[in-house]
Motif scaffolding. Structure first.
Motif, PDB file in Angstrom:
ATOM      1  N   SER A 281      72.352  25.641  -1.019  1.00 60.57           N
ATOM      2  CA  SER A 281      72.955  26.525  -2.011  1.00 60.57           C
ATOM      3  C   SER A 281      73.902  25.776  -2.946  1.00 60.57           C
ATOM      4  CB  SER A 281      73.714  27.646  -1.301  1.00 60.57           C
ATOM      5  OG  SER A 281      74.523  28.360  -2.208  1.00 60.57           O
ATOM      6  N   ILE A 282      73.633  25.845  -4.254  1.00 55.71           N
ATOM      7  CA  ILE A 282      74.522  25.248  -5.245  1.00 55.71           C
ATOM      8  C   ILE A 282      75.857  25.995  -5.260  1.00 55.71           C
ATOM      9  CG2 ILE A 282      74.862  24.864  -7.716  1.00 55.71           C
ATOM     10  CD1 ILE A 282      71.895  24.302  -7.963  1.00 55.71           C
ATOM     11  N   ALA A 283      75.816  27.318  -5.146  1.00 54.53           N
ATOM     12  CA  ALA A 283      77.058  28.105  -5.137  1.00 54.53           C
ATOM     13  C   ALA A 283      77.953  27.706  -3.972  1.00 54.53           C
ATOM     14  CB  ALA A 283      76.728  29.595  -5.068  1.00 54.53           C
ATOM     15  N   MET A 284      77.364  27.450  -2.807  1.00 53.22           N
ATOM     16  CA  MET A 284      78.150  27.027  -1.654  1.00 53.22           C
ATOM     17  C   MET A 284      78.823  25.674  -1.920  1.00 53.22           C
ATOM     18  SD  MET A 284      76.844  26.122   2.201  1.00 53.22           S
ATOM     19  CE  MET A 284      75.948  24.685   1.578  1.00 53.22           C
ATOM     20  N   LEU A 285      78.082  24.742  -2.516  1.00 53.72           N
ATOM     21  CA  LEU A 285      78.649  23.436  -2.827  1.00 53.72           C
ATOM     22  C   LEU A 285      79.787  23.557  -3.843  1.00 53.72           C
ATOM     23  CD1 LEU A 285      75.374  21.310  -3.145  1.00 53.72           C
ATOM     24  CD2 LEU A 285      76.931  21.429  -1.182  1.00 53.72           C
ATOM     25  N   GLU A 286      79.591  24.416  -4.842  1.00 57.75           N
ATOM     26  CA  GLU A 286      80.630  24.604  -5.861  1.00 57.75           C
ATOM     27  C   GLU A 286      81.889  25.220  -5.249  1.00 57.75           C
ATOM     28  OE1 GLU A 286      77.687  25.197  -9.739  1.00 57.75           O
ATOM     29  OE2 GLU A 286      78.546  26.948  -8.727  1.00 57.75           O
ATOM     30  N   GLY A 287      81.696  26.233  -4.395  1.00 58.14           N
ATOM     31  CA  GLY A 287      82.837  26.875  -3.760  1.00 58.14           C
ATOM     32  C   GLY A 287      83.611  25.925  -2.861  1.00 58.14           C
ATOM     33  N   TRP A 288      82.891  25.090  -2.151  1.00 59.58           N
ATOM     34  CA  TRP A 288      83.514  24.115  -1.258  1.00 59.58           C
ATOM     35  C   TRP A 288      84.320  23.085  -2.055  1.00 59.58           C
ATOM     36  CZ3 TRP A 288      80.635  19.212   0.271  1.00 59.58           C
ATOM     37  CH2 TRP A 288      81.430  18.413   1.098  1.00 59.58           C
ATOM     38  N   LEU A 289      83.700  22.511  -3.080  1.00 58.00           N
ATOM     39  CA  LEU A 289      84.353  21.442  -3.839  1.00 58.00           C
ATOM     40  C   LEU A 289      85.537  21.947  -4.661  1.00 58.00           C
ATOM     41  CD1 LEU A 289      81.226  19.459  -5.050  1.00 58.00           C
ATOM     42  CD2 LEU A 289      82.920  18.705  -3.403  1.00 58.00           C
ATOM     43  N   ALA A 290      85.434  23.188  -5.157  1.00 59.35           N
ATOM     44  CA  ALA A 290      86.504  23.707  -6.018  1.00 59.35           C
ATOM     45  C   ALA A 290      87.793  23.960  -5.253  1.00 59.35           C
ATOM     46  CB  ALA A 290      86.053  24.993  -6.700  1.00 59.35           C
ATOM     47  N   ALA A 291      87.693  24.248  -3.961  1.00 57.35           N
ATOM     48  CA  ALA A 291      88.885  24.649  -3.202  1.00 57.35           C
ATOM     49  C   ALA A 291      89.276  23.671  -2.106  1.00 57.35           C
ATOM     50  CB  ALA A 291      88.656  26.033  -2.583  1.00 57.35           C
TER      51      ALA A 291
END
Length: 294
Positions: A281-291
């Protein structure tokens, strides 16, 4: 280099395939490649892209452009010839054109690369049976592609059993822009009055189990300062909004402003991906990296 990209564009809802096409074509342009973009959609769509775009008419089934019009293949062939394309890339699933694109490109002397995004569902369910049948169908076309991009070694083993040459497959996991999605101060929690913020980002479709996430959150009977924000759109968007009319549940809809998306993700204390089956999931990767502090 000139690349023909068979991909996806946002309509009323976004998804990982749309994001993948957007990020990869932007990356190609940043590296001085020219992009000829083929997509299914309506003629009045807004677009910010600067590259040549070719719209293919299609019949929408189950909210997807599955059946291309009879003229689509001729339009693709004419455009590829006129544009003097060097290489073609198809982001699966595109449409039933997936099965004929390898032969079409090879007749024109154009190498073709395919990327397979969909997960392989092993569950004994109708969804799982459909997933496995789709992999078998795709394998017919993938075996004729010059290269196939996949996101895991397990995926390579599965497609290899279905007849796709192992030497043609390349494992390249999904990635995100680490300069954009990185921790930084955000005021979003204060704006919505949240002491603790749970975040979901993605499609609001049945297989994503967003309703289960929200109901579970509410069943915990947490203080009003604990909130869940649901980012995205989909076939269940309106139903979920009507069902969960609580001050503790925030529906943002589809966020096309990347800065606003990043601002919310940075505020999240917990990112939840409640779907039972996912690829990478790209959304999961984005959420992880952003926070996540690095």
């Amino acid at each position: 280099m000139k690349v023909a990209w068979f991909g996806h564009k946002t309509r009323k809802r976004g998804n990982g395939l749309v994001m993948y096409s957007k990020q990869l074509t932007e990356g190609l342009e940043a590296r001085d490649a020219q992009v000829v973009f083929f997509y299914h959609g309506s003629s009045d769509e807004k677009t910010e892209q600067t590259y040549r775009q070719t719209r293919l008419r299609s019949l929408r089934l189950l909210d997807h452009d599955l059946v291309s019009s009879p003229r689509a293949k001729r339009l693709v062939q004419r455009t590829l010839t006129e544009e003097l394309v060097d290489v073609a890339h198809v982001s699966l699933s595109f449409s039933l054109l997936d099965l004929s694109l390898p032969a079409l490109c090879h007749r024109l002397g154009i190498p073709i690369v395919a990327t397979v995004h969909a997960p392989y569902d092993r569950r004994p369910s109708l969804w799982g049976i459909g997933s496995r049948l789709l992999y078998r169908l795709w394998s017919i076309a993938l075996a004729k592609d010059d290269a196939v991009v996949i996101f895991s070694r397990e995926q390579r083993e599965i497609l290899g059993r279905y007849g796709v040459p192992i030497q043609h497959m390349h494992v390249i996991p999904n990635g995100v822009d680490t300069e954009t999605f990185r921790p930084a101060p955000s005021t979003y929690k204060g704006e919505v009055g949240a002491e603790l913020l749970v975040v979901y980002c993605g499609r609001l479709d049945p297989e994503k189990n967003v309703g289960i996430l929200v109901q579970t959150f509410l069943d915990l009977d947490l203080p009003p300062s604990h909130k869940v924000v649901i980012i995205g759109n989909g076939v269940e968007y309106q139903r979920l909004r009507n069902r969960f009319s609580s001050e503790s549940v925030i529906f943002t809809g589809l966020l096309e402003d990347k800065r606003e998306l990043v601002r919310i993700l940075r505020s999240g204390d917990i990112f939840v991906l409640p779907s039972q089956v996912e690829g990478l999931s790209i959304a999961m990767l984005e959420g992880w990296l952003a926070a996540w502090p690095r």
